[in-house]
Design a protein around this motif. Structure first.
Motif, mmCIF file in Angstrom:
data_model
loop_
_atom_site.group_PDB
_atom_site.id
_atom_site.type_symbol
_atom_site.label_atom_id
_atom_site.label_comp_id
_atom_site.label_asym_id
_atom_site.label_seq_id
_atom_site.Cartn_x
_atom_site.Cartn_y
_atom_site.Cartn_z
ATOM 1 N N LEU A 1 -7.900 3.478 -3.286
ATOM 2 C CA LEU A 1 -6.895 2.664 -3.971
ATOM 3 C C LEU A 1 -7.174 2.618 -5.469
ATOM 4 C CD1 LEU A 1 -4.427 0.824 -3.793
ATOM 5 C CD2 LEU A 1 -6.005 -1.086 -3.395
ATOM 6 N N PHE B 1 -3.515 5.605 3.420
ATOM 7 C CA PHE B 1 -2.200 5.094 3.050
ATOM 8 C C PHE B 1 -1.256 4.987 4.245
ATOM 9 C CE2 PHE B 1 -3.649 6.621 -1.143
ATOM 10 C CZ PHE B 1 -3.446 5.448 -1.864
ATOM 11 N N LEU C 1 0.834 -1.200 0.000
ATOM 12 C CA LEU C 1 0.000 0.000 0.000
ATOM 13 C C LEU C 1 0.873 1.255 0.000
ATOM 14 C CD1 LEU C 1 -2.979 0.937 0.131
ATOM 15 C CD2 LEU C 1 -2.736 0.973 2.618
#
Length: 79
Positions: free
Chosen positions: A70, A38, A8
């Motif tokens: 995302l 994030f 991520l």
């Protein structure tokens, strides 16, 4: 969706400058909410965005209940 924390962060780190603001604007949320998604720690300003962190190898595991942020990040990377 399940992803490692490090993966991520790699996605976030690849984003061009201004992407946090762009994602927030597109989704109608606070920039700090995108940062928190994030792995940021701006909870006094942003709100959680359907993310659950669990410690473990490779930075731990992140369960994403909502992938809109995302998805927007991946779209920006694909441009």
């Amino acid at each position: 969706m399940i992803i490692t924390f490090n993966e991520l962060r790699r996605i976030k780190d690849q984003l061009p400058s201004g992407s946090t603001k762009r994602i927030a604007s597109e989704l109608g949320i606070e920039e700090d909410s995108v940062r928190n998604y994030f792995g940021g720690r701006h909870f006094d300003k942003g709100v959680p965005q359907g993310v659950h962190y669990e410690k473990g190898p490779d930075g731990g595991i992140v369960t994403l209940h909502d992938t809109a942020i995302l998805d927007a990040a991946k779209r920006i990377l694909g441009e």
